[in-house]
Design a protein around this motif. Structure first.
Motif, PDB file in Angstrom:
ATOM      1  N   ASN A  94       0.855  -1.191   0.000  1.00 47.25           N
ATOM      2  CA  ASN A  94       0.000   0.000   0.000  1.00 47.25           C
ATOM      3  C   ASN A  94       0.885   1.233   0.000  1.00 47.25           C
ATOM      4  O   ASN A  94       1.980   1.204   0.564  1.00 47.25           O
ATOM      5  N   GLY A  95       0.418   2.266  -0.577  1.00 46.07           N
ATOM      6  CA  GLY A  95       1.205   3.504  -0.551  1.00 46.07           C
ATOM      7  C   GLY A  95       0.694   4.498  -1.559  1.00 46.07           C
ATOM      8  O   GLY A  95      -0.411   4.362  -2.093  1.00 46.07           O
ATOM      9  N   LYS A  96       1.517   5.471  -1.809  1.00 49.62           N
ATOM     10  CA  LYS A  96       1.154   6.510  -2.753  1.00 49.62           C
ATOM     11  C   LYS A  96       2.283   6.615  -3.767  1.00 49.62           C
ATOM     12  O   LYS A  96       3.455   6.692  -3.378  1.00 49.62           O
ATOM     13  N   VAL A  97       1.931   6.596  -5.018  1.00 43.45           N
ATOM     14  CA  VAL A  97       2.919   6.753  -6.076  1.00 43.45           C
ATOM     15  C   VAL A  97       2.895   8.201  -6.514  1.00 43.45           C
ATOM     16  O   VAL A  97       1.844   8.747  -6.828  1.00 43.45           O
ATOM     17  N   VAL A  98       4.057   8.798  -6.511  1.00 37.76           N
ATOM     18  CA  VAL A  98       4.185  10.166  -7.007  1.00 37.76           C
ATOM     19  C   VAL A  98       5.282  10.130  -8.061  1.00 37.76           C
ATOM     20  O   VAL A  98       6.317   9.505  -7.855  1.00 37.76           O
ATOM     21  N   GLY A  99       5.048  10.779  -9.162  1.00 33.55           N
ATOM     22  CA  GLY A  99       6.061  10.691 -10.208  1.00 33.55           C
ATOM     23  C   GLY A  99       6.099  11.896 -11.126  1.00 33.55           C
ATOM     24  O   GLY A  99       5.170  12.711 -11.170  1.00 33.55           O
ATOM     25  N   TRP A 100       7.198  11.984 -11.797  1.00 35.87           N
ATOM     26  CA  TRP A 100       7.374  12.980 -12.851  1.00 35.87           C
ATOM     27  C   TRP A 100       7.732  12.198 -14.105  1.00 35.87           C
ATOM     28  O   TRP A 100       8.532  11.245 -14.035  1.00 35.87           O
ATOM     29  N   GLN A 101       7.133  12.573 -15.230  1.00 34.81           N
ATOM     30  CA  GLN A 101       7.472  11.857 -16.458  1.00 34.81           C
ATOM     31  C   GLN A 101       7.407  12.784 -17.656  1.00 34.81           C
ATOM     32  O   GLN A 101       6.655  13.758 -17.680  1.00 34.81           O
ATOM     33  N   CYS A 102       8.222  12.435 -18.602  1.00 28.95           N
ATOM     34  CA  CYS A 102       8.349  13.230 -19.816  1.00 28.95           C
ATOM     35  C   CYS A 102       8.415  12.223 -20.959  1.00 28.95           C
ATOM     36  O   CYS A 102       9.189  11.267 -20.888  1.00 28.95           O
ATOM     37  N   VAL A 126       5.193  15.553 -23.925  1.00 34.74           N
ATOM     38  CA  VAL A 126       4.368  15.728 -22.733  1.00 34.74           C
ATOM     39  C   VAL A 126       5.280  15.680 -21.509  1.00 34.74           C
ATOM     40  O   VAL A 126       6.121  14.792 -21.392  1.00 34.74           O
ATOM     41  N   GLU A 127       5.113  16.638 -20.637  1.00 36.97           N
ATOM     42  CA  GLU A 127       5.795  16.597 -19.343  1.00 36.97           C
ATOM     43  C   GLU A 127       4.723  16.760 -18.285  1.00 36.97           C
ATOM     44  O   GLU A 127       3.924  17.700 -18.337  1.00 36.97           O
ATOM     45  N   GLU A 128       4.694  15.857 -17.326  1.00 37.00           N
ATOM     46  CA  GLU A 128       3.608  15.903 -16.347  1.00 37.00           C
ATOM     47  C   GLU A 128       4.036  15.265 -15.034  1.00 37.00           C
ATOM     48  O   GLU A 128       5.014  14.514 -14.977  1.00 37.00           O
ATOM     49  N   THR A 129       3.298  15.604 -14.019  1.00 39.47           N
ATOM     50  CA  THR A 129       3.468  14.899 -12.748  1.00 39.47           C
ATOM     51  C   THR A 129       2.255  13.994 -12.573  1.00 39.47           C
ATOM     52  O   THR A 129       1.164  14.300 -13.043  1.00 39.47           O
ATOM     53  N   VAL A 130       2.497  12.884 -11.921  1.00 37.67           N
ATOM     54  CA  VAL A 130       1.415  11.906 -11.759  1.00 37.67           C
ATOM     55  C   VAL A 130       1.380  11.459 -10.303  1.00 37.67           C
ATOM     56  O   VAL A 130       2.394  11.519  -9.602  1.00 37.67           O
ATOM     57  N   SER A 131       0.229  11.040  -9.879  1.00 33.86           N
ATOM     58  CA  SER A 131       0.139  10.485  -8.521  1.00 33.86           C
ATOM     59  C   SER A 131      -1.042   9.526  -8.463  1.00 33.86           C
ATOM     60  O   SER A 131      -2.014   9.676  -9.209  1.00 33.86           O
ATOM     61  N   ARG A 132      -0.910   8.563  -7.603  1.00 30.10           N
ATOM     62  CA  ARG A 132      -1.973   7.563  -7.479  1.00 30.10           C
ATOM     63  C   ARG A 132      -1.798   6.812  -6.151  1.00 30.10           C
ATOM     64  O   ARG A 132      -0.665   6.554  -5.732  1.00 30.10           O
ATOM     65  N   ASP A 133      -2.903   6.502  -5.539  1.00 35.35           N
ATOM     66  CA  ASP A 133      -2.838   5.623  -4.362  1.00 35.35           C
ATOM     67  C   ASP A 133      -2.802   4.189  -4.864  1.00 35.35           C
ATOM     68  O   ASP A 133      -3.545   3.839  -5.792  1.00 35.35           O
ATOM     69  N   ILE A 134      -1.955   3.382  -4.272  1.00 36.18           N
ATOM     70  CA  ILE A 134      -1.891   1.999  -4.742  1.00 36.18           C
ATOM     71  C   ILE A 134      -2.166   1.032  -3.604  1.00 36.18           C
ATOM     72  O   ILE A 134      -1.868   1.295  -2.445  1.00 36.18           O
ATOM     73  N   LEU A 197       1.890   5.467 -17.834  1.00 36.42           N
ATOM     74  CA  LEU A 197       2.165   5.965 -19.188  1.00 36.42           C
ATOM     75  C   LEU A 197       1.072   5.555 -20.170  1.00 36.42           C
ATOM     76  O   LEU A 197       0.530   4.454 -20.057  1.00 36.42           O
ATOM     77  N   PRO A 198       0.787   6.425 -21.138  1.00 33.59           N
ATOM     78  CA  PRO A 198      -0.158   5.995 -22.186  1.00 33.59           C
ATOM     79  C   PRO A 198       0.505   4.967 -23.102  1.00 33.59           C
ATOM     80  O   PRO A 198       1.734   4.847 -23.119  1.00 33.59           O
ATOM     81  N   ARG A 199      -0.308   4.268 -23.854  1.00 32.66           N
ATOM     82  CA  ARG A 199       0.211   3.154 -24.658  1.00 32.66           C
ATOM     83  C   ARG A 199       1.175   3.609 -25.747  1.00 32.66           C
ATOM     84  O   ARG A 199       2.093   2.902 -26.118  1.00 32.66           O
ATOM     85  N   ARG A 200       0.929   4.796 -26.280  1.00 36.97           N
ATOM     86  CA  ARG A 200       1.739   5.226 -27.421  1.00 36.97           C
ATOM     87  C   ARG A 200       2.944   6.081 -26.999  1.00 36.97           C
ATOM     88  O   ARG A 200       3.504   6.790 -27.812  1.00 36.97           O
ATOM     89  N   ALA A 201       3.317   5.995 -25.738  1.00 40.30           N
ATOM     90  CA  ALA A 201       4.423   6.833 -25.250  1.00 40.30           C
ATOM     91  C   ALA A 201       5.762   6.301 -25.759  1.00 40.30           C
ATOM     92  O   ALA A 201       5.984   5.097 -25.813  1.00 40.30           O
ATOM     93  N   ALA A 202       6.627   7.233 -26.152  1.00 40.44           N
ATOM     94  CA  ALA A 202       7.976   6.863 -26.599  1.00 40.44           C
ATOM     95  C   ALA A 202       8.960   7.847 -25.978  1.00 40.44           C
ATOM     96  O   ALA A 202       8.570   8.925 -25.507  1.00 40.44           O
ATOM     97  N   ARG A 203      10.223   7.478 -26.018  1.00 37.03           N
ATOM     98  CA  ARG A 203      11.296   8.313 -25.440  1.00 37.03           C
ATOM     99  C   ARG A 203      10.923   8.771 -24.020  1.00 37.03           C
ATOM    100  O   ARG A 203      10.871   9.955 -23.723  1.00 37.03           O
ATOM    101  N   VAL A 204      10.706   7.797 -23.203  1.00 42.23           N
ATOM    102  CA  VAL A 204      10.175   8.071 -21.863  1.00 42.23           C
ATOM    103  C   VAL A 204      11.304   8.411 -20.894  1.00 42.23           C
ATOM    104  O   VAL A 204      12.333   7.744 -20.853  1.00 42.23           O
ATOM    105  N   ARG A 205      11.116   9.473 -20.141  1.00 40.77           N
ATOM    106  CA  ARG A 205      11.951   9.771 -18.975  1.00 40.77           C
ATOM    107  C   ARG A 205      11.006   9.811 -17.793  1.00 40.77           C
ATOM    108  O   ARG A 205      10.014  10.524 -17.813  1.00 40.77           O
ATOM    109  N   GLN A 206      11.323   9.041 -16.796  1.00 43.91           N
ATOM    110  CA  GLN A 206      10.344   8.897 -15.722  1.00 43.91           C
ATOM    111  C   GLN A 206      11.034   8.722 -14.377  1.00 43.91           C
ATOM    112  O   GLN A 206      12.030   8.016 -14.279  1.00 43.91           O
ATOM    113  N   ARG A 207      10.516   9.379 -13.383  1.00 43.49           N
ATOM    114  CA  ARG A 207      10.971   9.150 -12.002  1.00 43.49           C
ATOM    115  C   ARG A 207       9.736   8.878 -11.158  1.00 43.49           C
ATOM    116  O   ARG A 207       8.809   9.696 -11.123  1.00 43.49           O
TER     117      ARG A 207
END
Lengths: 323, 219
Positions: A94-102, A126-134, A197-207
Motif C-alpha cells: 500500500n502507498g502513494k505513487v508520485v512521479g514525474w514523467q516526460c 508531454v511533461e507531467e506529474t502523476v500520482s496515485r494511491d496503490i 504511461l499511455p500506450r503510445r508513449a515513446a522516449r520516456v523519462r520517468q521518475r
C-alpha cells in the motif's frame, strides 16, 4: 510525559492504553482506539507483519462446498479422505505513487490511412506529474497449483488479524514466501511505472517515488481436500474465506459409442465359439470391474438383460471443475 | 510493527489522528512534533520528535481582504555543486507546501511555482503566531522534492541521466509562509505566487497576531 514504547507485534492491534480495539483509518498508517479515542501511528520496524483473514471456513464447511459442487455434476456418492488448510502468502503493498514523467506521444490522426502512410507520425512532447494511491497484492510463492489468481479484492474488504504461526494446529500448513520484500516493492514500482504511461508513449523519462509504503504479508487460507468417488481419488482446492471451489477434478461417466459396443460384442463373439463358459467368465469379470469403478455394482438381476443399459460399456474421464 | 502514541511528548496532550497528517502541533505547549525519519537498517524511534519551526517574514504589506494564514512549507536546499552542472538561474531550494497530499499533482504544481520564484527571505525573530499542523513529514518531503526539481528545472536532466541521476538535497526545514487566503485563492506574501488551494480547516486566520508581531519588530 512520554508514552511507553509499544509494539503491536505482541499485542495484536489493541490499544496500549485501554486494551480496546484499534480501528484503521482511511490513512492506513493511523489507528484510533474505538473506546478511549487515542491515536496511534504505525510504522515498520524492519520486520514484516503477518496477517490472515478472520474466521476461515472449517473443514466441514469446505466439505459442504465440495458436496454442493459435485452435486451440480451429478455426483452424490463421495467421501472426503483428507483435508489440509494451507496458508498462502501474498505481499500487500500500500502507498502513494508520485512521479514525474516526460515522453513523446504519437497523435491519433483521423485522416485517410492511405495518405497517412506517407506521412511521418506526428508526436507531441508531454511533461507531467502523476500520482496515485496503490494497493497491490502479489503472490509471494508459486500458487498456481491452488487455482487462486489473486486476493486483492478480498483483502481490501476482509477483516484481518495478526497470524501467529506457532499457534496453528498441526494439520495446517504455512507456505514460505519465496519472493522477497524488496522484490515485491520493486514489482509494485514497475507495475506503477508502466501504468502511468499511455500506450503510445515513446522516449520516456520517468521518475517514480513510492511514499508512505506499507508492506505486509497476508496469508490467505485455502483448503486442499482429497475425496474418493467410485473407487478413485481426486483433489480439490477450496477458497478458505468464501467457501468456493477453486480448482479440482471429478469423475464423469461417459457412454461409449459404437466402438465400445463392437469391441465388447467382438470379444464375446471370438471367445464364445472356443469356450462358451470361458467367454462368459471373461465378460462377467470385465463387466463387474467396469461397474465397480463407475457406479453401483451390477446386481445379478441385471444379468439376464445382458448388455443392458447398466452394463453398457463405459469409460471414465476426469473433468476439471468450473467454480 | 511499531506503534507511536499520538500525544505531545512534553505535556501529554493527545493529538487527533487526522488522515494524512504527520506533523502535529500541541495546543498546550505550541510545539510541533513529527515521527522520526526512517533510517535504513535501523528501528525507528517510537517517540515523536520535536521540529524547529519559524515564520518567514512577509515581504509585502498585509492585504485588507481575506484571511492571513500560515502555510507550512518545507524548504529543501539543492546542492547543485555536487553534480558538476552549470546551474545558471536554476532554483537553489525546493519550496514544498506540506499540505494537500490528497491532490498531489496540484501540490507539486504549487511547489514548482514557489520553487521557481526568485527573492531573498528571512524568518521573523520572534513570533506569537501559531503553527499549523502539516501532512508531509521530512522523509515525504525528501521524496517529493526530487520530483519538484525535475518539474521546475527546464531541460534537466537530459535523457541519458534521467534514470540514474540523484538530486543532491540538503537538510529540509519546515517554515511557515504567510499567505492571504481569499476564498480558495492562496497568495503568498513573500514571493507573490498565487494558487488555487483547498486548505480545509487546518489554516486559521492570524491577521491580528501577524500585525502585532510585525509591529513589535518595527518598534
Amino acid at each position: 510525559m512520554s508514552s511507553p514504547p509499544s509494539t503491536a507485534a505482541g499485542l495484536g492491534i489493541n490499544c496500549v492504553q485501554c486494551g480496546g480495539v484499534l480501528r484503521v483509518k482511511r490513512d492506513r498508517a493511523l489507528l484510533q482506539c474505538e473506546y478511549c479515542r487515542a491515536g496511534f501511528l504505525q510504522r515498520s520496524d524492519g520486520e514484516v507483519d503477518l496477517y490472515a483473514p478472520v474466521g476461515p471456513v472449517d473443514r466441514r464447511q469446505a466439505a459442504r462446498a465440495l458436496a454442493q459442487q459435485l452435486r451440480l455434476h451429478g455426483i452424490e456418492d463421495f467421501a472426503v479422505i483428507s483435508g489440509t488448510l494451507f496458508h498462502l502468502p501474498f505481499w500487500q503493498v500500500n502507498g502513494k505513487v508520485v512521479g514525474w514523467q516526460c515522453y513523446e506521444e504519437r497523435e491519433t490522426l483521423e485522416r485517410d490511412t492511405a495518405v497517412q502512410e506517407h506521412l511521418a507520425p506526428r508526436t507531441r512532447s508531454v511533461e507531467e506529474t502523476v500520482s496515485r494511491d496503490i494497493s497491490l497484492s502479489l503472490p509471494a510463492c508459486d500458487i498456481r497449483g491452488f487455482g487462486l489468481v489473486g486476493v486483492a479484492s478480498q483483502v481490501e474488504t476482509l477483516p484481518l488479524k495478526p497470524l501467529l504461526v506457532e499457534r496453528l494446529p498441526d494439520d495446517q500448513r504455512v507456505c514460505l514466501p519465496v519472493r522477497t520484500a524488496e522484490a515485491a516493492v520493486r514489482a509494485a514500482r514497475l507495475s506503477c511505472s508502466a501504468s502511468m504511461l499511455p500506450r503510445r508513449a515513446a522516449r520516456v523519462r520517468q521518475r517514480i517515488q513510492l511514499i508512505r509504503t506499507q508492506l505486509r504479508l497476508i496469508y490467505y487460507p485455502v483448503w486442499r481436500l482429497t475425496y474418493s468417488s467410485g473407487g478413485a481419488h481426486f483433489d480439490v482446492t477450496i477458497d478458505g474465506v468464501r467457501g468456493k471451489v477453486l480448482r479440482g477434478s471429478y469423475p464423469q461417466r461417459v457412454r461409449a459409442g459404437l466402438g465400445g459396443w463392437l469391441a465388447a460384442a467382438g470379444l464375446m463373439g471370438l471367445l464364445a465359439p472356443l469356450d462358451m463358459a470361458g467367454g462368459f467368465a471373461v465378460w462377467l469379470v470385465w463387466a463387474m470391474a467396469r461397474a465397480r469403478g463407475l457406479g453401483p455394482p451390477p446386481a445379478v438381476s441385471h444379468l439376464p438383460g445382458w448388455l443392458s443399459d447398466d452394463l453398457r460399456p463405459t469409460r471414465t474421464v476426469v473433468r476439471e471443475m468450473e467454480p | 510493527m511499531i506503534l507511536t502514541r499520538l500525544q505531545c511528548p512534553h505535556c501529554g496532550e493527545p493529538f487527533e489522528p487526522v488522515d494524512d497528517r504527520r506533523v502535529f502541533v500541541c495546543d498546550g505547549c505550541r510545539q510541533s512534533f513529527s515521527p522520526s525519519p526512517s533510517v535504513e537498517g535501523a528501528v525507528p524511534s517510537t517517540e515523536l520528535v520535536a521540529l524547529e519551526r519559524a515564520v518567514v517574514r512577509p515581504q509585502r504589506p498585509l492585504p485588507a481582504e481575506g484571511k492571513i494564514v500560515l502555510l507550512p512549507v518545507w524548504f529543501v536546499p539543492i546542492r547543485w555543486d555536487a553534480l558538476n552542472v552549470t546551474v545558471g538561474a536554476w532554483p537553489t531550494e525546493v519550496r514544498l507546501p506540506a499540505l494537500g497530499l490528497a491532490r498531489t499533482q496540484l501540490l507539486i504544481k504549487f511547489a514548482s511555482h514557489l520553487t521557481r520564484a526568485r527573492g531573498a527571505w528571512e524568518t521573523l525573530p520572534t513570533s506569537r503566531l501559531t503553527h499549523a499542523p502539516a501532512e508531509l513529514a521530512m522523509e515525504d518531503a525528501f521524496a517529493v522534492s526530487e520530483l519538484v526539481v525535475f518539474a521546475s528545472v527546464e531541460g534537466w536532466p537530459r535523457d541519458e541521466q534521467a534514470d540514474r541521476v540523484e538530486v543532491p538535497l540538503g537538510p529540509p526545514r519546515l517554515l511557515d509562509l504567510p499567505c492571504q487566503l481569499d476564498g480558495l485563492r492562496l497568495t503568498d506574501l513573500v514571493f507573490g505566487r498565487s494558487q488555487h488551494f483547498e486548505a480545509g480547516d487546518s489554516l486559521r486566520d492570524q491577521r491580528e497576531e501577524m500585525a502585532l508581531s510585525l509591529n513589535e519588530i518595527m518598534s
